[in-house]
Each structure stands twice: as structure tokens, then as C-alpha cells.
Write a protein that holds these residues in place. Structure first.
Motif, PDB file in Angstrom:
ATOM      1  N   LEU A 109     -15.255  36.801  35.430  1.00 53.34           N
ATOM      2  CA  LEU A 109     -14.710  38.084  34.981  1.00 53.34           C
ATOM      3  C   LEU A 109     -13.371  37.929  34.269  1.00 53.34           C
ATOM      4  O   LEU A 109     -12.663  38.898  34.039  1.00 53.34           O
ATOM      5  CB  LEU A 109     -14.545  39.024  36.180  1.00 53.34           C
ATOM      6  N   ARG A 110     -13.055  36.701  33.868  1.00 57.44           N
ATOM      7  CA  ARG A 110     -11.746  36.400  33.287  1.00 57.44           C
ATOM      8  C   ARG A 110     -11.465  37.217  32.028  1.00 57.44           C
ATOM      9  O   ARG A 110     -10.329  37.615  31.771  1.00 57.44           O
ATOM     10  CB  ARG A 110     -11.669  34.898  32.985  1.00 57.44           C
ATOM     11  N   LYS A 111     -12.501  37.480  31.223  1.00 60.47           N
ATOM     12  CA  LYS A 111     -12.310  38.211  29.973  1.00 60.47           C
ATOM     13  C   LYS A 111     -12.806  39.660  30.065  1.00 60.47           C
ATOM     14  O   LYS A 111     -13.032  40.308  29.051  1.00 60.47           O
ATOM     15  CB  LYS A 111     -13.040  37.499  28.827  1.00 60.47           C
ATOM     16  N   ARG A 112     -12.943  40.152  31.271  1.00 58.11           N
ATOM     17  CA  ARG A 112     -13.520  41.482  31.452  1.00 58.11           C
ATOM     18  C   ARG A 112     -12.734  42.556  30.703  1.00 58.11           C
ATOM     19  O   ARG A 112     -13.314  43.423  30.026  1.00 58.11           O
ATOM     20  CB  ARG A 112     -13.578  41.838  32.943  1.00 58.11           C
ATOM     21  N   GLU A 113     -11.426  42.505  30.785  1.00 59.60           N
ATOM     22  CA  GLU A 113     -10.604  43.517  30.113  1.00 59.60           C
ATOM     23  C   GLU A 113     -10.844  43.493  28.606  1.00 59.60           C
ATOM     24  O   GLU A 113     -10.958  44.549  27.966  1.00 59.60           O
ATOM     25  CB  GLU A 113      -9.125  43.259  30.417  1.00 59.60           C
ATOM     26  N   ASP A 114     -10.938  42.296  28.045  1.00 56.89           N
ATOM     27  CA  ASP A 114     -11.234  42.184  26.615  1.00 56.89           C
ATOM     28  C   ASP A 114     -12.604  42.764  26.291  1.00 56.89           C
ATOM     29  O   ASP A 114     -12.777  43.493  25.303  1.00 56.89           O
ATOM     30  CB  ASP A 114     -11.199  40.717  26.175  1.00 56.89           C
ATOM     31  N   GLY A 115     -13.594  42.418  27.092  1.00 59.34           N
ATOM     32  CA  GLY A 115     -14.953  42.882  26.840  1.00 59.34           C
ATOM     33  C   GLY A 115     -15.053  44.392  26.808  1.00 59.34           C
ATOM     34  O   GLY A 115     -15.680  44.971  25.910  1.00 59.34           O
ATOM     35  N   LEU A 116     -14.411  45.037  27.757  1.00 56.63           N
ATOM     36  CA  LEU A 116     -14.446  46.499  27.796  1.00 56.63           C
ATOM     37  C   LEU A 116     -13.677  47.095  26.623  1.00 56.63           C
ATOM     38  O   LEU A 116     -14.076  48.107  26.036  1.00 56.63           O
ATOM     39  CB  LEU A 116     -13.874  46.990  29.125  1.00 56.63           C
ATOM     40  N   ARG A 117     -12.586  46.463  26.249  1.00 53.43           N
ATOM     41  CA  ARG A 117     -11.804  46.944  25.101  1.00 53.43           C
ATOM     42  C   ARG A 117     -12.595  46.840  23.809  1.00 53.43           C
ATOM     43  O   ARG A 117     -12.490  47.702  22.927  1.00 53.43           O
ATOM     44  CB  ARG A 117     -10.509  46.126  24.992  1.00 53.43           C
ATOM     45  N   LEU A 118     -13.420  45.809  23.698  1.00 52.51           N
ATOM     46  CA  LEU A 118     -14.188  45.580  22.474  1.00 52.51           C
ATOM     47  C   LEU A 118     -15.418  46.473  22.377  1.00 52.51           C
ATOM     48  O   LEU A 118     -16.047  46.529  21.325  1.00 52.51           O
ATOM     49  CB  LEU A 118     -14.607  44.115  22.400  1.00 52.51           C
TER      50      LEU A 118
END
Length: 354
Positions: A216-225
Motif C-alpha cells: 500500500l506504499r503508493k496508495r495515496e498516489d493511486g487514489l489521487r490519480l
């Protein structure tokens, strides 16, 4: 406009031999032909393919090798027979610069699958119909047939548009072909150079998007994208809770995955599309295909019409790559970091530093 009778010498960054560091050099571009344009290269994306080609991971290469097939620039000169372009037009060149133009695939706008005698002529590490080696976009200029250049919409910055010429169309093509849109559930395996654009494009097409990543390391990025959900594949519960959920899964990574587990996430008649190139042969349990009339497929970049369609769509929706701009002196470091997955999400070379 003018037509030169002699080849032109341009500055480029090249690997002199397999696995060698890239260094500044000069290469000879062909003379400007009747229907050629000269592109003043402004930006070139660094693709994972560049690493594989320089390392000869996919077969014997031709050296010196100038990589680069995500090229964005401006027309600086046109041949006397050019009708599509004018000086100062914003253009891009992707993974190929020629094909036979007469086979069924070329006539259908699928030049990347050319079956003619000429075959698909790749932007670099290939041989043109003139018998000359092709050199890519890690250079100051490119000479290309006008038919193989694409228009970059004014709404897109050239630097962030460059990766669309490979990474963008690589994910757009299967999304379009398999009908990603409203009411469809799409999963993207991996949030990297391809994956982050897949999320943006699938979201803009109206699909419900889930990222499947190891952590889940890039979760914040994924949701932002644009992702609606983000799940860790290291958690066994992910495969239980999402079983039979998706209409389409894009596998954007080249890791050796257990595709059987991912096929079980598809609905009846769902499709998993392989975009990455794993080192080992892909193996699946036939039961995962039989039990839901599921399909395992593949897709390779996109033809000229589809690439232009993708660029226009991105221009209309403000979609471009998330990039880290590097100077020519940073190419080798960028190669190293890319091999380690240390980039969010695409390196782009500022060609003015070449």
C-alpha cells in the motif's frame, strides 16, 4: 523548406557496446527526403525498453545504440513533398518510424503488427528500408517520414506528453479495445510508468478503477490519480474479497506473477491483458480460464490512428505523465534508478542538455 542531398550529423547519447554507459557522441541522420520532416527534439522519455535494449536482453543489438522512442518536439524543416506538417508544429514520434504500409495490418492502422516484407521499423536498434540503422530520441534532431509523426495537442506540455508516445498508448490501446468505460470494472496491476497512466486513462474513460500493488506504499498516489480502490496483493484477503469482480485487468509489470490467481479475479468473459514482458514463460492453470470463459491476452503499443486518438483524448482531459525531468548528464543515473524502480513515475530527458 529545403531538401538536403547529404546526411546530417547530430549530437546524441549512445551506448557504444552492450551494457556500456551512455555517452555524448555524434550520429548521422539520413538526408531529408521528399516527404520527411526534421524534428527539433525537445524531450524524450526513458522507457524500461531502453534498459533492455542496451543490455541486449531481447536479442543482439546494433551499436552504437541511441535509445529513445518517446519523443516530443517541434518541426524545424520539411521536405518539398510534405503536406501534413509545417515548421513549428508540435509533434511526437513513438516506437516505430516506418512499416510496409500495404499489409492488412498496416491498412487497418495497426502498423505495430506489420507483416509485410519491410516489417515494423522501430525507432531505434532497427534497420530502415534504406538499409541504415535507426537511432532514437536521445538526440537533438530526428528525421522521419511525415506519416509517422503525431500531433501533440497544445493543451499538453511537451515534457509530460513525451511518455504518452509509448507508455500512454500501451495502456490506452487495451482499454479502448476491451471497452473500458462506464459500468466496467478495471484493475491495474502495478502503479509504475505504465500503471499510473492506466489509472488516469481508465478513470477518464469512466471505468471503476482498482490498483493491485504488492503493498500500500503508493496508495495515496493511486487514489489521487483516479483509482477508486487500492489493494495490496501481498494480503491473501485481496484475492478472496475481489474474486470474480473485474471485467478487465491490465498487467503492467514484468515480474513473474501467478497469473492464475489474477485470472480468478475476473468475471465471466473477463480478460487479463499482459503488457509487461516477464523473463520467464507465462504459465496458468487452464481451470482459471475454463471456469469463467475468461481470456488471457496481450497487447503491444498502438498503431498510428490509435496513438493520435490517445493524444487527442489526453489533450481533452488534461492527462499527461507524472515525470522527473533529467539532464543528459543524468541519463546513466536515471537508468540505474529505473532498474531499481526508483521513479515516480517516468524519467524524461531535457534534450536541450544533449
Amino acid at each position: 523548406m529545403k531538401n538536403e542531398t547529404n546526411p546530417r550529423t547530430v549530437t546524441a547519447y549512445a551506448a557504444e557496446r552492450p551494457n556500456a554507459p551512455l555517452a555524448r557522441t555524434t550520429v548521422r541522420r539520413r538526408a531529408v527526403g521528399e516527404r520527411d520532416i526534421v524534428i527539433d527534439v525537445r524531450f524524450t522519455g526513458i522507457c524500461h525498453t531502453d534498459l533492455h535494449q542496451v543490455a541486449e536482453d531481447w536479442g543482439t543489438g546494433t551499436f552504437p545504440m541511441v535509445p529513445g522512442h518517446e519523443i516530443a518536439g517541434v518541426v524545424s524543416e520539411v521536405g518539398p513533398g510534405v503536406t501534413r506538417w509545417q515548421v513549428a508544429d508540435r509533434v511526437g514520434v513513438g516506437c516505430f518510424v516506418d512499416s510496409c504500409r500495404t499489409c492488412d495490418n498496416c491498412r487497418a492502422g495497426l502498423q505495430q503488427y506489420c507483416t509485410g516484407e519491410v516489417g515494423t521499423v522501430w525507432t531505434y536498434n532497427s534497420t530502415g528500408r534504406d538499409g541504415l540503422t535507426t537511432y532514437g530520441g536521445y538526440s537533438t534532431e530526428l528525421v522521419v517520414d511525415e506519416a509517422y509523426a503525431l500531433r501533440i495537442p497544445d493543451a499538453l506540455p511537451l515534457d509530460a506528453a513525451a511518455p504518452l508516445l509509448c507508455a500512454g498508448v500501451t495502456v490506452y490501446s487495451p482499454l479502448a479495445h476491451w471497452g473500458a468505460g462506464p459500468g466496467r470494472k478495471v484493475a491495474v496491476i502495478g502503479l509504475g510508468g505504465l500503471g499510473h497512466l492506466a489509472v488516469k486513462l481508465a478513470h477518464a474513460l469512466g471505468a471503476e478503477v482498482t490498483v493491485l500493488s504488492q503493498s500500500l506504499r503508493k496508495r495515496e498516489d493511486g487514489l489521487r490519480l483516479g483509482a477508486d480502490d487500492y489493494r495490496a496483493t501481498s494480503d491473501p484477503a485481496t484475492f478472496t474479497e475481489l474474486a470474480g469482480r473485474f471485467d478487465l485487468i491490465l498487467n503492467t509489470v514484468s515480474a513473474d506473477l501467478d497469473l492464475t490467481a489474477y485470472l480468478d479475479l475476473l468475471r465471466v468473459d473477463g480478460t487479463l491483458v499482459q503488457l509487461g514482458a516477464p523473463e520467464k514463460p507465462v504459465r496458468v492453470n487452464a481451470g482459471a480460464l475454463l471456469s469463467g470463459r475468461r481470456s488471457l491476452s496481450g497487447s503491444q503499443i498502438g498503431g498510428l490512428p490509435e496513438t493520435q486518438e490517445m493524444l487527442d483524448f489526453c489533450g481533452e482531459h488534461g492527462i499527461a505523465a507524472e515525470i522527473e525531468l533529467v539532464g543528459a548528464e543524468g541519463i546513466n543515473e536515471a537508468f540505474r534508478r529505473l532498474a531499481e524502480g526508483d521513479v515516480r513515475y517516468r524519467f524524461v530527458i531535457d534534450a536541450s542538455t544533449i
